[in-house]
Design a protein around this motif. Structure first.
Motif, short mmCIF file in Angstrom:
data_model
loop_
_atom_site.label_atom_id
_atom_site.label_comp_id
_atom_site.label_asym_id
_atom_site.label_seq_id
_atom_site.Cartn_x
_atom_site.Cartn_y
_atom_site.Cartn_z
N MET A 1 -26.52 -15.65 2.50
CA MET A 1 -26.14 -14.43 2.98
C MET A 1 -26.69 -14.59 4.62
O MET A 1 -28.10 -14.86 4.83
N HIS A 261 -27.35 -1.19 0.09
CA HIS A 261 -27.33 -1.87 -1.28
C HIS A 261 -28.31 -3.04 -1.47
O HIS A 261 -28.41 -3.73 -0.67
N GLN A 262 -28.52 -2.98 -2.77
CA GLN A 262 -29.70 -4.16 -3.14
C GLN A 262 -29.27 -5.04 -4.30
O GLN A 262 -28.51 -4.50 -5.21
N SER A 263 -29.58 -6.31 -4.04
CA SER A 263 -29.43 -7.02 -5.05
C SER A 263 -30.76 -7.45 -5.48
O SER A 263 -31.90 -6.69 -4.88
N ALA A 266 -32.42 -9.26 -2.11
CA ALA A 266 -32.03 -8.74 -0.76
C ALA A 266 -31.53 -7.41 -0.74
O ALA A 266 -31.04 -6.98 -1.59
N THR A 267 -31.41 -6.91 0.59
CA THR A 267 -30.66 -5.67 0.61
C THR A 267 -30.06 -6.12 1.98
O THR A 267 -29.70 -6.50 2.82
N ARG A 268 -28.54 -5.25 1.58
CA ARG A 268 -27.43 -5.34 2.54
C ARG A 268 -27.32 -3.95 3.14
O ARG A 268 -27.03 -3.01 2.32
N ASP A 278 -27.91 -8.40 6.46
CA ASP A 278 -28.87 -8.67 5.15
C ASP A 278 -30.24 -8.72 5.54
O ASP A 278 -30.53 -9.19 6.74
N GLY A 434 -36.76 0.00 -4.59
CA GLY A 434 -36.56 -1.29 -4.70
C GLY A 434 -37.34 -2.11 -3.30
O GLY A 434 -38.34 -1.75 -3.14
N ARG A 435 -36.42 -2.38 -2.56
CA ARG A 435 -36.75 -2.80 -1.15
C ARG A 435 -36.35 -1.82 0.02
O ARG A 435 -36.06 -2.10 1.02
N MET B 1 -17.76 -2.54 1.13
CA MET B 1 -18.71 -3.47 0.25
C MET B 1 -17.94 -4.17 -0.94
O MET B 1 -17.05 -3.58 -1.68
N TRP B 5 -21.50 -7.12 -5.08
CA TRP B 5 -22.40 -6.39 -4.54
C TRP B 5 -22.69 -5.14 -5.07
O TRP B 5 -23.79 -4.54 -5.41
N LEU B 8 -24.04 -5.26 -8.32
CA LEU B 8 -25.57 -5.60 -8.28
C LEU B 8 -26.21 -4.37 -8.01
O LEU B 8 -27.20 -4.44 -8.43
N ALA B 9 -25.83 -3.70 -7.01
CA ALA B 9 -26.66 -2.34 -6.41
C ALA B 9 -26.76 -1.60 -7.67
O ALA B 9 -27.98 -1.06 -7.93
N PHE B 12 -29.09 -2.59 -10.28
CA PHE B 12 -30.55 -2.81 -9.81
C PHE B 12 -31.10 -1.41 -9.59
O PHE B 12 -32.08 -1.16 -10.28
N CYS B 16 -34.24 -0.24 -11.99
CA CYS B 16 -35.62 -0.05 -10.76
C CYS B 16 -36.19 1.36 -10.69
O CYS B 16 -35.59 2.27 -10.57
N ALA B 20 -40.88 -0.29 -7.92
CA ALA B 20 -41.07 -1.52 -8.94
C ALA B 20 -41.01 -2.74 -8.58
O ALA B 20 -41.64 -3.41 -9.12
N VAL B 21 -40.83 -2.93 -7.50
CA VAL B 21 -40.98 -4.33 -6.67
C VAL B 21 -42.42 -4.72 -6.87
O VAL B 21 -43.23 -4.00 -6.38
#
Lengths: 469, 125
Positions: A1, A261-263, A266-268, A278, A434-435, B1, B5, B8-9, B12, B16, B20-21
């Motif tokens: 990405m 949004h997050q995977s 990574a975060t987009r 990203d 998350g991130r 989007m 994605w 996944l979002a 997550f 999450c 939590a990370v």
């Protein structure tokens, strides 16, 4: 990405391109990780500068065409009055240090002219307040000016520790300011006057009593002759502009973010243009009304909180006064009113014979004004001003209307906690997901206002570095 | 989007929990000083007062003793002397360590980070 930004509307500061180094820091610490900061207010800029200092690639994205967020100097007006954050407290260490390091000159603000009163339609000269027939306060309270009534709270302030203002144990006894002040023995007339111009709630019924204790405690700590507030000599916005100028990578201006949004890795970040960026981590230093507009797939509990925290309403009409019309009548030049006009702050424009006059309206009184189109709103406030002081009409011109609640990227001037709400909401709203990390004055612990914003950026940078180190 | 994605979002977000990370928790003392202290405190050994007093020469120094700084009465009268245990206790929660102090600071660091910062500050001394 990879980043797919193609449209560049970049802010280059005078020192852009120099990897910032306020102290320590730098290229030797290259981390190879990328952080996106959504919002170029003090909080986001402070976080971005810290991260850059320690080797992170940082992209700041700003929705507006200016930096500073809720710091907004009205540069088009004589005297460059502040439409947003206007006071740098004497104990604002981070703000003052940044201004010093970036050579943003500060000064003591020109003195605001003395304030007279309009209460129940009656004018009361400032020196006559205690004895005036129109003063509605009972005998033991009559000598206290309306603007200082809330200070009586410090006699019973239970907030002895910095973080006590959201301590769940203390919060269990939190109540609305309306009932709390009454229970503390504040007379009804005092409560009414406090509610008329309360900068810390939209109405006393929905205002947390503990939040008022917090503010009063801060003011109490600031009292003392050696502790004077400051402002940037050429406008407070010079500070965030100087901070932006230190960033190695120019800020993406005029680019509202619509989604984050997050995977798992990574975060987009998606912009209104459809472009995406990203990153390994994202900091969201946005006021909650702006955050609500962004699709983030947050946990339901956090989404609910985003919707329920209130924001303070402020409408300002900034005027320019050509001559001190108040002098002939023996008035001081500023006014405290219990009518639509709220408070009127007047101060000289240094080096000229003119004055900046700001009509400052707080709270739910702003609702009707916010619903009007701009011209009607200006006319409504102006007419109220001329009705109250006809001499002002010839000497005064309207400069600019500021309505913070109508600003989609602010939604108000600062977060207001409802009774008991801070016990859980403060921690929940600053908790990373998350991130994605959250900052902004509403997430600060020890300070409010500009210093709270800086403090929160510091904490968010720490969290990102902890994650990505 | 795109749908991928979004899926996944949502996945997550569901799995999450807050924070939590995994946390590497490996920031250095210098980094922690830079982030958490440097805005208000220099490392000078001279009375280089910013909003806070300088942190140079801390080890075994009495609390509230740098010339020319307007300390709180609480700190001046604390009888504290800076060592690793006292410094870490102070950094961890100043309000509990010495009530009514004037620092107005809430520590966002972990206990391990606070310990590391304390060791670094004393090492810099």
């Amino acid at each position: 990405m990879t980043s797919t930004l193609t449209r560049r509307r970049l802010l280059h500061g005078s020192l852009a391109g120099i990897a910032a180094g306020l102290s320590g820091g730098c290229a030797k610490h290259r981390s190879g990780r990328k952080a996106v900061v959504v919002g170029a207010g003090l909080s986001g800029l402070n976080a971005a500068l810290i991260l850059e200092r320690w080797g992170f690639e940082v992209q700041v994205i700003e929705a507006r065409e200016r930096v500073g967020g809720r710091i907004w100097t009205l540069d088009a007006l004589p005297g460059s009055p502040e439409g947003g954050g206007n006071v740098m407290g004497a104990n604002y260490g981070r703000v003052l240090k940044a201004a010093h390091d970036l050579q943003v000159p500060l000064r003591s603000p020109p003195r605001t002219l003395p304030s007279d009163y309009f209460v129940d339609g009656q004018r009361i000269a400032r020196d006559d307040w205690a004895s005036a027939e129109a003063n509605p306060l009972p005998d033991a309270w009559r000598s206290i000016p309306p603007s200082r009534l809330m200070g009586k709270l410090n006699a019973s302030n239970p907030l002895l520790q910095t973080r006590a203002w959201h301590d769940p144990t203390l919060m269990a006894s939190d109540t609305s300011a309306l009932s709390g002040l009454s229970a503390l023995g504040f007379p009804d007339a005092a409560i009414r006057l406090i509610g008329a111009n309360n900068s810390y709630g939209n109405n006393l019924d929905e205002t947390s009593l503990m939040s008022l204790y917090r503010v009063m405690g801060e003011f109490g700590r600031l009292s003392g002759p050696a502790l004077a507030v400051k402002e940037a000599t050429k406008g407070n916005m010079r500070l965030p502009e100087a901070m932006a100028g230190q960033l190695a990578r120019p800020i993406e201006m005029g680019s509202p973010v619509t989604a984050v949004h997050q995977s798992s890795s990574a975060t987009r970040v998606t912009l209104a243009s459809g472009e995406t960026v990203d990153a390994d981590a994202v900091i969201m230093p946005l006021p909650l009304p702006a955050l609500r507009r962004i699709d983030m797939s947050l946990p339901a509990s956090q989404t609910t909180l985003l919707e329920t925290v209130d924001y303070h309403k402020v409408v300002q009409l900034h005027c320019i006064v050509e001559a001190p019309f108040w002098e002939r009548a023996g008035w001081g030049g500023s006014w405290w009113t219990d009518n639509l006009l709220g408070r009127i702050f007047t101060r000289p424009i240094p080096g000229t014979s003119r004055f900046n006059m700001t009509v400052w309206i707080n709270g739910d009184d702003c609702d009707a004004l916010n619903a009007m189109d701009e011209a009607t709103c200006i006319d409504r406030i102006s007419r109220a001003l001329w009705d109250l002081m006809p001499d002002a009409r010839e000497a005064t011109s309207v400069g600019q209307l500021v309505r913070w609640s109508n600003d989609p990227f602010a939604g108000g001037v600062w977060a207001l906690w409802r009774p008991g709400q801070a016990a859980t909401a403060h921690a929940a709203l600053r908790a990373p997901v998350g991130r994605v990390f959250f900052a902004g004055e509403h997430t600060a612990e020890a300070y409010r206002g500009m210093e709270g914003a800086m403090e929160s950026g510091e904490r968010a940078a720490l969290e990102v570095m902890r994650l990505l180190a | 989007m795109n749908q991928c994605w979004r899926d996944l979002a949502i996945s997550f977000a569901l799995i999450c929990s807050t924070n939590a990370v995994a946390q590497a928790d490996s920031l250095t003392g210098e980094q922690l000083y830079d982030i958490a202290c440097s805005a208000c405190h220099s490392l000078a050994h001279t009375p280089d007062h910013h909003i806070g007093p300088p942190l140079g020469g801390l080890l075994d120094r009495p609390a509230g003793a740098v010339e020319g700084y307007r300390y709180s009465e609480a700190l001046r009268n604390s009888s504290w002397r800076w060592s690793l245990p006292t410094l870490v206790a102070w950094l961890a929660d100043p309000d509990t360590a010495i009530p009514n102090n004037a620092m107005n600071y809430v520590n966002p660091m972990t206990a391990e980070e606070t310990q590391r910062l304390g060791e670094w500050l004393l090492g810099e001394s």
